[in-house]
Design a protein around this motif. Structure first.
Motif, PDB file in Angstrom:
ATOM      1  N   CYS A 184      -0.211  11.335   3.495  1.00  0.00           N
ATOM      2  CA  CYS A 184      -0.077  10.689   3.158  1.00  0.00           C
ATOM      3  C   CYS A 184       0.802  10.131   1.806  1.00  0.00           C
ATOM      4  CB  CYS A 184      -1.083   9.419   3.868  1.00  0.00           C
ATOM      5  SG  CYS A 184      -2.407   9.793   1.854  1.00  0.00           S
ATOM      6  N   CYS A 242      -4.577   6.067  -5.850  1.00  0.00           N
ATOM      7  CA  CYS A 242      -3.655   5.980  -5.058  1.00  0.00           C
ATOM      8  C   CYS A 242      -3.331   3.830  -5.374  1.00  0.00           C
ATOM      9  CB  CYS A 242      -4.075   5.835  -3.688  1.00  0.00           C
ATOM     10  SG  CYS A 242      -3.194   4.864  -2.004  1.00  0.00           S
ATOM     11  N   THR A 294     -10.963   1.636   2.015  1.00  0.00           N
ATOM     12  CA  THR A 294      -9.154   2.111   2.475  1.00  0.00           C
ATOM     13  C   THR A 294     -10.007   2.653   3.380  1.00  0.00           C
ATOM     14  OG1 THR A 294      -8.759   4.106   0.901  1.00  0.00           O
ATOM     15  CG2 THR A 294      -8.222   1.828   0.631  1.00  0.00           C
ATOM     16  N   CYS A 315      -5.905   1.165   5.123  1.00  0.00           N
ATOM     17  CA  CYS A 315      -4.731   1.221   4.255  1.00  0.00           C
ATOM     18  C   CYS A 315      -3.401   1.650   5.475  1.00  0.00           C
ATOM     19  CB  CYS A 315      -4.700   2.264   3.688  1.00  0.00           C
ATOM     20  SG  CYS A 315      -4.512   4.068   4.239  1.00  0.00           S
TER      21      CYS A 315
HETATM   22  S1  SF4 Z   1      -5.861   4.738   0.145  1.00  0.00           S
HETATM   23 FE1  SF4 Z   1      -4.579   5.879   2.252  1.00  0.00          FE
HETATM   24  S2  SF4 Z   1      -2.861   5.811   1.403  1.00  0.00           S
HETATM   25 FE2  SF4 Z   1      -4.481   5.982   0.026  1.00  0.00          FE
HETATM   26  S3  SF4 Z   1      -4.509   7.830  -0.123  1.00  0.00           S
HETATM   27 FE3  SF4 Z   1      -6.300   7.249   0.586  1.00  0.00          FE
HETATM   28  S4  SF4 Z   1      -5.202   7.501   2.994  1.00  0.00           S
HETATM   29 FE4  SF4 Z   1      -3.753   8.386   1.643  1.00  0.00          FE
END
Ligand code: SF4
Length: 285
Positions: free
Chosen positions: A12, A104, A170, A198
């Motif tokens: 991702c 992130c 997330t 997310c």
């Molecule tokens: S929050 Fe979502 S986009 Fe961010 S690192 Fe984790 S899985 Fe990946």
């Protein structure tokens, strides 16, 4: 054997970003050394080994982030993609450590929203898995955050504030979280709900959920990875025979007799080459 590769696959955006920042750090000859990883940068042992082989020191995930910072007296620390509480960032800064932050942006946004809510004297309910590094980072923002992991935790809440903001980790299951939100809303009808699962987690779970029935669904990823574990849960909840494996080594003894259709999905921190190796292996059975 029919093999269905469930898209999307590969890293991702948040994982890609954390890896790129760390790679750049390794190329920087002026970087203050030693370089420490404050717990696993992302939850994938293959990627972590590739960094420790290049000289980055991994501080044990079994320690708390505070204990990790206490152990470091000089050099650079890398904050993982899961984020770190503001208090601990401050502590590392006061120790004079060089801080490289790979949090992130999705996690960073949750920190910002929670800080805003707390400034406005709002209570915060946060849905997450106890002890997960992302959750520990968020809980470190304030003592006024109520962690909820299941319905019992909601029953035990005793909030008198009229203003309540609810958000979440997330990488939870998009299917399981709804009932928790409904239960919170039932208890506190005026809450503001801000679901922050997310995009990368959402699309992978939807793709796994909507797959056609197969004899076996293989989820590839690290057993510590929250989003990977949720893919396993989502597929199993459809009644599909599902296994979670880390690499090709884990299926070498698997009995593929009576398996005619296989689907394969992977977590957001799983390198694509691991999935490709597994597909090649199955093709040759
Ligand atoms: S929050 Fe979502 S986009 Fe961010 S690192 Fe984790 S899985 Fe990946």
């Amino acid at each position: 054997m029919i093999i269905k590769k469930i898209e999307p696959q590969g890293f991702c955006g948040g994982v890609k970003r954390a890896i790129e920042i760390t790679n750049k750090l390794l190329e920087d000859k002026y970087i203050e050394k030693p370089i420490y990883m404050l717990g696993s940068l992302i939850h994938n042992a293959h990627i972590i080994s590739s960094f420790t082989e290049k000289g980055i020191i991994l501080l044990d995930d079994k320690l708390t982030k505070e204990e990790m910072i206490n152990m470091v007296d000089s050099g650079t620390i890398i904050i993982s993609a899961h984020g770190l509480s503001p208090k601990l960032k401050e502590k590392a800064f006061k120790k004079g450590l060089n801080i490289v932050d790979t949090t992130c942006p999705y996690v960073e946004l949750i920190h910002t929203k929670i800080k805003d809510a707390i400034k406005k004297n709002t209570d915060v309910i946060y849905i997450g898995t106890k002890s997960h590094p992302e959750v520990c980072g968020v809980l470190g923002i304030s003592d006024n955050i109520h962690l909820v992991s299941n319905e019992d935790d909601i029953n035990n809440l005793n909030i008198t504030n009229d203003k309540i903001y609810v958000t979440n980790q997330t990488t939870l299951s998009i299917y399981d979280i709804k009932s928790l939100y409904d239960k919170i809303k039932e208890k506190y009808p005026n809450v503001i709900i801000d679901n922050k699962i997310c995009q990368a987690t959402t699309v992978r779970q939807e793709a796994v959920y909507n797959q056609e029935k197969v004899d076996l669904c293989i989820i590839v990823g690290d057993k510590l990875s929250s989003n990977t574990k949720k893919l396993y849960t989502v597929s199993s909840s459809r009644g599909i025979n599902t296994i979670l494996i880390d690499s090709i080594e884990d299926i070498k003894n698997y009995d593929f007799k009576n398996i005619n259709t296989v689907s394969i999905s992977s977590g957001a921190s799983t390198p694509s080459y691991l999935v490709d190796e597994i597909i090649e292996y199955i093709k040759n059975i």
